[in-house]
Design an enzyme around this catalytic site. Structure first.
Site, PDB file in Angstrom:
ATOM      1  N   ASP A 182      12.882   3.466  -8.808  1.00 28.29           N
ATOM      2  CA  ASP A 182      11.441   3.323  -8.792  1.00 28.29           C
ATOM      3  C   ASP A 182      10.909   4.255  -9.894  1.00 28.29           C
ATOM      4  OD1 ASP A 182       8.761   2.836  -7.892  1.00 28.29           O
ATOM      5  OD2 ASP A 182       8.857   4.687  -6.726  1.00 28.29           O
TER       6      ASP A 182
ATOM      7  N   ASP B 193       7.031   5.689 -10.223  1.00 32.96           N
ATOM      8  CA  ASP B 193       6.061   6.670  -9.741  1.00 32.96           C
ATOM      9  C   ASP B 193       6.628   7.484  -8.584  1.00 32.96           C
ATOM     10  OD1 ASP B 193       4.216   5.734 -11.568  1.00 32.96           O
ATOM     11  OD2 ASP B 193       3.173   4.447 -10.132  1.00 32.96           O
TER      12      ASP B 193
ATOM     13  N   ASP C  83      -0.905   5.491 -12.022  1.00 35.63           N
ATOM     14  CA  ASP C  83      -2.252   4.935 -11.959  1.00 35.63           C
ATOM     15  C   ASP C  83      -3.265   6.027 -11.627  1.00 35.63           C
ATOM     16  OD1 ASP C  83      -1.236   2.430 -12.472  1.00 35.63           O
ATOM     17  OD2 ASP C  83      -1.321   1.738 -10.398  1.00 35.63           O
TER      18      ASP C  83
ATOM     19  N   ASP D 266       6.118  -0.797  -9.241  1.00 35.35           N
ATOM     20  CA  ASP D 266       4.815  -1.441  -9.078  1.00 35.35           C
ATOM     21  C   ASP D 266       3.765  -0.760  -9.948  1.00 35.35           C
ATOM     22  OD1 ASP D 266       2.949  -3.223  -8.166  1.00 35.35           O
ATOM     23  OD2 ASP D 266       2.677  -2.287  -6.205  1.00 35.35           O
TER      24      ASP D 266
END
Length: 277
Positions: A9, A11, A20, A95
């Site tokens: 992953d 973040d 973000d 994501d």
């Protein structure tokens, strides 16, 4: 090649923040984001926020400079390089978005260590505005997963990666993540694979709530130092398991063994940056 695919992953796993939130906080747009968050999906809202940044005169260069300051534990950088040197194939399933991830990896000199980045598209359009689109076009058809957000089911991504790797020969997987979205792909792992959830983060809590659902071995980690130690130990153990007829001294180069990586090789890395609360 070690026959091992390590999937990260991004973040709060590779970097020590949410990219973000980091960009919006640093540029002063947190309040507007929080006001709009109840009205639309996160991924769609990030595209809307990039439009707002553009309308307020925030340039792509300013966004890039903020991304280059994103905190990362120096041992994570070392772990990525060591895993690659041991013959592992490294991939990202995130994501976040491609623009954020590539900007940070290029800044850290890590782009060439990853064979594939699976994430939401992010690109600069002809008006100079950053666009962020969903990985899955959920407006036309939903991925149908009740564990993942509508824009990206990491479990579907994991199944595609597994199918492509199995076609090339048996592969072992190690998956590292922290969030709720990392639970679905963790469930796709099989016996002989390993999952590394970040301790006291959502995916760790989900795994702990019903550990019997996991087919893969679970090995938790807390910070970058922990990540490096656990990951390289697991890689070494898998290599030895897969080649039990070869002595470990022949199999793994001495300078790549976790226990004897010289401290001097990492003195150039900066100290850990603090993540703002």
């Amino acid at each position: 090649m070690a026959g091992i695919v390590v999937i990260f992953d991004f973040d709060k796993t590779i970097i020590d923040c949410d990219s973000d939130n980091w960009v919006l906080d640093e540029l002063g747009f947190t309040q507007l984001f929080n006001e709009l968050l109840p009205t639309m999906p996160w991924n769609s809202l990030m595209d809307r926020m990039m439009q707002e940044l553009h309308s307020q005169g925030i340039t792509i260069q300013q966004i890039e400079e903020v991304l280059k300051r994103a905190p990362i534990h120096p041992r994570v950088i070392a772990a990525i390089k060591s895993a690659h040197s041991l013959g592992c194939e490294l991939r990202i399933v995130s994501d976040a978005n491609l623009f954020f991830i590539e900007t940070i990896l290029k800044h850290l000199g890590l782009m060439d260590y990853f064979s594939e980045i699976n994430t939401n598209p992010g690109f600069v359009d002809e008006e100079g505005r950053l666009r962020i689109l969903p990985y899955h076009d959920f407006t036309s058809s939903s991925p149908g997963c009740n564990l993942c957000p509508p824009n990206m089911c990491k479990g579907l991504v994991m199944e595609r990666i597994q199918a492509s790797q199995f076609a090339e020969g048996k592969k072992r997987f190690i998956y590292l993540g922290d969030g709720k979205g990392d639970y679905c792909p963790s469930l796709k792992l099989g016996e002989g694979d390993r999952v590394m959830p970040r301790k006291n983060f959502p995916v760790w809590e989900l795994i702990c709530s019903n550990p019997l659902l996991m087919k893969a071995e679970v090995h938790e980690w807390s910070d970058g130092e922990d990540l490096e130690r656990v990951l390289l130990h697991l890689i070494n153990m898998i290599i030895i398991e897969e080649s039990s007829n070869i002595s470990s001294a022949q199999l793994i180069p001495g300078d790549c063994k976790l226990e004897i990586i010289p401290i001097s090789t990492h003195e150039a890395f900066p100290k850990v940056l603090q993540v703002p609360l």
